[in-house]
Structure formats: structure tokens, C-alpha cells
Design a protein around this motif. Structure first.
Motif: not given
Length: 623
Positions: A452-459
Motif C-alpha cells: 500500500g505504501t509503495a502504491l501511494v508513493s508512486l502515485t
């Protein structure tokens, strides 16, 4: 476009056989992107556009540098954007530049470590943000475990201070690279050091409660009971001292870092005001795009304030190693006391019986053990009470705040292993069960929180890059050109390391795999340097960059673009500015909220030194 082109286009001068008749071959009469449809239908012929080839033929200067045409533009961009960016870069949590460890290779120097960290931060901000946000998530979970809830140890409010110490130390240790953390000789002493103050050595909370009338067992001698109680007291005292030392070593400087973030926000607001007060001035729009592109930088600084690094990672690592030595010495002293010598493995016992005190750490003992382990040949047998493990090799370099790619989930694995359930009737497991469960989670797949944090960071990073691209793309000449292309290239290069970090082989990458990621990071950093240089130099102000894939260049002044009946630049610039500002604003509020919530976990001062020390607990390890 250079003003030298204007006389040729208006037919006022003949140059190299080009006049108001022959110039027609260089004119572009096709559709113009971004133009108001009504204006394009009625007045397209009034809008002067030339082909890219025509620009190269007619314009005398290939590059329209700002410092040649208008030095104030260069100075304005430097003061409004470049200096705040430098201030934010200086606020990143760099490690102390101590001397290189004797015998260490050149790539393990502090300077090289700082350069690698900078490559990770600037070359792949989404990867750095992933690790930083995930570590903050782990800290938040650690804090949640200290709150009283349910029954037994979980709901015992008097134990909260000791829980704070245990979970804070755990969160700090999770910031160091521990490639062999799951090995029994390291993990079992660690869990013992953290939780022996809550549960007995050999059983969990539930078993101890079930055997409350017979625990300790009837065949336990008074001496063993006394040693068990002493072990609980001593490990608690060592834990309190370790937590205090780590809190005092935690880097301060929160407010100066917040000031740098505030300055960037001021620069952002000024750029928005200037952009909309001078609609049509393309340099203003491109400066705004640059600010939006690097808007991940204040977020990284903001969250690194929460996930602060120690003032000296070396000192913290040394204290952790010595603390584990002493905790393991207590574990051995408690575990093997009262066992007949014939049943010990190896069957050795010091002269005079069981030692009255654990084998406390001293510098000479550790150095002697180091020398023995470096020898070629068999290592002599140790008696069960003698320390045979050095913990230095298990605790690697500091990797907090996204310094290094890889998964560092020790804290979360332990947090999810301490209790036997998530209900209000949960009970703390035995030390051995916590070890087994933690090892299983460390060897398993990464938790959903990490993904989840990986996806938020990329976004977030791609949102900023996308808004910067949108502004530059829709600033006349509308189309894909050098600026919008460079933003795209930077976004794709930063994505490289992030994508690699998702692969199973990059959960704990070796040096070669990290080197591959550093190639992407290096190229991304070089691209960003080019973008920043172009923003205040005007190197992209040339025919090829302006025409690019559109194949033509417009030749109107700022007044033309201020008219909404001609080009609707307001829409794109407003959308980019608002969408770009939202993550910064929301993240600032969220970061302040987290700072207030997490502060009790690390708050300490010289006036709140731990209680009066037990004289039997050797504190020489603090030197």
C-alpha cells in the motif's frame, strides 16, 4: 523565440533571398493545438506560426539564453525555486561523516554512503518514500501496542512505560540493515531482551496464568526462583537504559526542517501568483512546472522528520550490540542455572558451580571473541554461561529514511507475533513462540501495508510529474517537446528502481542488484539536473525544443495568450497548480498529526534519566 526572427516574418527585411513572398515556404498553416475553436475558425490566418525548419533558417541565435535576453528571469527562478530546492536538499537526514572504519573498502565510506542515499532520494523518490512511509507505519503500530487494551499484559496500564521502551528500541533496530536477522543466535536474544520483562523465560502469559498455582513448577528451587525474578528486573533495567540512550541519540532539528518546508511552500505560492498574473509568459509557466515536478521533495523531508535518524548511527549500533550481549548473558545465566553439569551442552561448568552473575560485556571479552572467530581452525568450546556470540555482524549499516532499497520489516513482524490473537482476551506468547512466529513472517511475503505504501508513493511522485508535464505540454507551442519530454524521462527513470523493488529478488537485494538500481537512479539525477539548469538558463529555448513533435512554432506575444478567446491556458495551469498543491497541503497536516501522536514514543530529556540503577547490573557497556 529570438526577436531577430520577427523582421523576416513581417516582411520588413530581406535576408539571404528570403522576403515576404519566399518566406511562405517556411510558414505553417495547419491546425494549432490548444487554440480556441472559434478563433481558429474565424482568425487562424492572423496567428503567425512557422515550421521548425523555418525557425532554424530565419533565427540567427540557436538558443535564447535568459541571461542574454532578460537576466531578471534567471535571477527570479533561482531565488524562487533553486534556492528553496537546495534548502530542502540540505534538510534531508544525512548521516554523520565520520572516518572510514579501518579496513573497510572505499565504497563503505561515509561520503559514498551519503552519495548512495542521495541517489536513492533524488533518483527514485517513490522508492525512498515507500521505505520511509512503511517505517512510519511500523512506528505507528509499535505505538498502538503500548496502549492499554483488553486484559492481562495487554491491558496493564502500569506496564506502558516499559512497553514504550521495548517498542521504541524495536522500531530503531528495524532501521538497520539486518540480512541475517532470522538466525536463532540473534533473534532469540533480541526477543528475550525486549519481552523478558513481561513474560517468563519458558512459558507465555496464558500458560503462566493457567499454572498460576503451580508456576514456577514445584521442583523449582528458591535459588532458581530468585534468579528468574532477578533476570526479569535486570532485562527491564537494561531495556530502559537502551531506550533512553537511543532517544537521546535521536537527531533533533525538527523546527529548522519545517522552516525549509515552509519556504518551499512560500515559493510554490509565489510561483502560482506570478504564473496567473503574467499569463502567457512561458518562462513563468515552466518555472511553475519545475516546482510541481519536485514537490515530492518537501514530502520526503516532512516524513523524514518523523522517521529521524540517530546523530551517530555507529554509536547506536555499538550500544545495540552491547545491550544484546548483556541480555543474552542474562538469558544464559537464567536458562542454565540449576541444571546439572552432566546435562549441559557442552558438558562444561565453571569451577565453583553456577556463576553468581551473568557474563557481562567488556571490551576485552568482545575483542577476544572477535580474535577467536577470525582464527583459522576450530573455535574452543564455551561453557553455557560464557558469551559465544558477537552481535556486531548482525547489525549492519543504517538504512532508515529510504537510504537503501529493500524490505526492512522486523518491527512489524515482531508486533504481529507478540500476542496470540487480536481480540480483547489476547495473551502474550512465550519468548520462543514469538521467535518462531517472527521468523515465519520475515521469511514470508511482504505485508499488504508495504504494498500500500509503495502504491501511494508512486502515485504521489507520478502525480507531480504528470501535472508538470501537463503544464509544459499545454503551454504554447502546445505539444510534446523538450521540457515535457524531460519530465516524462525523469518519471520513467525514477520508476525503474521502484519497479525493481517489487521483485522477490529485491526483497533483500545484494550489492549487484543495488548497482543495477543505482544506474536508473544516476540517470534520473542527471536528468533532473538538466531540467533545473534549463529552467534558469533557457537552454530549451531553441527551435528544435520548441517545435519538437508539433513541427511548428507560434510567434505571438504575451498579450495574445492573456486573451481567453485565443488560448485557454488558465484551465491547464489552474488544474496543475491545484492538484500539485493538494498532496503537499494534506501531507503537511498528516505529518503534523503523526508528529503529535508519535512524540511520546521517542520523547526524552536529560532530566528524565532512568531510575536508580541496580548495582548488580554492569553498565560499563555505555562507555
Amino acid at each position: 523565440m529570438p526577436e531577430t526572427c520577427r523582421p523576416h516574418l513581417e516582411g520588413r527585411e530581406e535576408w539571404n533571398g528570403i522576403n515576404n513572398v519566399t518566406i511562405e515556404r517556411y510558414m505553417y498553416r495547419g491546425a494549432v493545438r490548444g487554440m480556441n475553436s472559434e478563433y481558429a475558425r474565424t482568425s487562424r490566418d492572423k496567428f503567425i506560426t512557422i515550421t521548425t525548419e523555418g525557425c532554424r533558417e530565419l533565427c540567427e541565435s540557436p538558443v535564447d539564453f535568459y541571461w542574454h535576453s532578460d537576466i531578471t528571469t534567471t535571477l527570479s527562478i533561482i531565488s524562487n525555486w533553486i534556492l528553496p530546492i537546495i534548502a530542502l536538499l540540505s534538510a534531508l537526514p544525512y548521516d554523520s561523516l565520520h572516518r572510514r572504519t579501518a579496513g573497510a573498502p572505499w565504497w563503505q565510506t561515509r561520503i559514498m554512503g551519503t552519495l548512495r542515499a542521495l541517489l536513492n532520494w533524488v533518483g527514485s523518490p517513490e522508492t525512498a518514500l515507500t521505505n520511509t512511509l512503511f517505517n512510519i507505519h511500523q512506528m505507528h503500530k509499535c505505538l498502538a501496542e503500548t496502549k492499554s487494551s483488553g486484559q492481562g499484559i495487554s491491558g496493564n496500564g502500569t506496564l506502558r512505560s516499559l512497553k514504550m521502551d521495548a517498542y521504541y528500541v524495536l522500531s530503531c533496530m528495524g532501521q538497520f540493515n539486518m540480512s541475517e536477522v532470522s538466525k536463532t543466535e540473534f533473534l532469540e536474544p533480541l526477543i528475550y531482551a525486549l519481552f523478558r520483562g513481561f513474560v517468563p523465560l519458558d512459558v507465555g502469559e496464558a500458560a503462566a496464568l493457567a499454572l498460576s498455582t503451580t508456576y514456577p513448577p514445584p521442583n523449582t528451587t528458591p535459588e532458581q526462583r530468585e534468579r528468574s525474578e532477578q533476570a526479569k528486573i535486570w532485562t527491564s533495567e537494561l531495556l530502559q537504559e537502551m531506550a533512553f540512550q537511543l532517544r537521546m541519540l535521536r537527531r533533533r532539528g525538527v523546527y529548522p526542517s519545517l522552516v525549509n518546508v515552509f519556504l518551499f511552500c512560500v515559493a510554490y505560492a509565489m510561483a502560482v501568483v506570478l504564473a496567473f498574473s503574467d499569463v502567457g509568459e512561458r518562462t513563468t509557466a515552466h518555472a511553475l512546472a519545475l516546482g510541481i515536478l519536485v514537490s515530492w521533495l518537501p514530502l520526503l523531508v516532512l516524513f523524514s522528520i518523523l522517521d529521524r535518524n540517530p546523530m551517530s548511527a555507529d554509536r547506536s549500533r555499538k550500544l545495540m550490540s552491547r545491550w544484546l550481549w548483556n541480555a543474552d548473558a542474562i538469558r544464559r545465566w537464567e536458562k542454565y542455572s540449576g541444571i546439572p553439569a552432566s546435562q549441559l551442552t557442552p558438558p562444561l561448568i565453571p569451577t565453583g558451580g553456577h556463576p553468581p552473575l551473568p557474563d557481562w560485556w567488556t571490551w576485552n571479552k568482545e575483542e577476544n571473541l572477535r580474535a577467536l572467530q577470525l582464527q583459522n581452525g576450530p573455535i574452543p568450546l564455551f561453557d553455557p554461561f560464557q558469551q559465544s556470540v558477537r552481535f556486531d555482524p548482525f547489525i549492519g549499516e543504517f538504512v532508515g529514511q529510504g537510504r537503501q532499497m529493500g524490505y526492512h520489516g522486523l518491527a512489524l513482524a515482531v508486533v504481529h507475533s507478540v500476542y496470540d490473537s487480536h481480540g480483547i482476551d489476547r495473551r502474550m506468547r512465550s519468548i520462543q513462540d514469538i521467535v518462531v512466529s517472527t521468523r515465519k513472517k520475515l521469511h514470508g511475503s511482504r505485508p499488504w501495508a508495504w504494498w500500500g505504501t509503495a502504491l501511494v508513493s508512486l502515485t504521489m511522485v507520478w502525480l507531480f510529474a504528470g501535472m508538470a508535464f501537463m503544464i509544459s505540454y499545454n503551454t504554447p507551442t502546445v505539444g510534446f517537446a523538450c521540457r515535457s519530454g524531460s519530465y516524462t524521462i525523469y518519471g520513467l527513470l525514477t520508476f525503474g528502481s521502484w519497479f525493481l523493488s517489487l521483485l522477490p529478488s529485491y526483497k533483500h537485494p545484494n550489492n549487484w542488484r543495488r548497482a543495477v538500481a543505482h544506474v536508473f537512479n544516476t540517470l534520473a539525477v542527471l536528468t533532473l539536473i538538466l531540467i533545473i539548469f534549463a529552467s534558469f538558463s533557457g537552454i530549451f529555448n531553441n527551435c528544435i525544443c520548441k517545435g519538437a513533435l508539433a513541427g511548428y512554432l507560434d510567434f505571438e506575444n504575451a498579450e495574445f495568450y492573456r486573451n481567453k478567446d485565443h488560448f485557454n491556458v488558465y484551465t491547464w495551469w489552474m488544474a496543475g497548480a491545484i492538484v500539485g498543491a493538494l498532496p503537499i497541503t494534506l501531507s503537511l497536516g498528516w505529518a503534523v498529526r503523526l508528529l503529535i501522536q508519535l512524540k511520546p514514543l521517542w520523547q526524552a530529556s536529560e532530566q528524565h534519566n532512568p531510575h536508580v540503577r541496580n548495582p548488580e547490573v554492569d553498565m560499563i557497556w555505555l562507555i
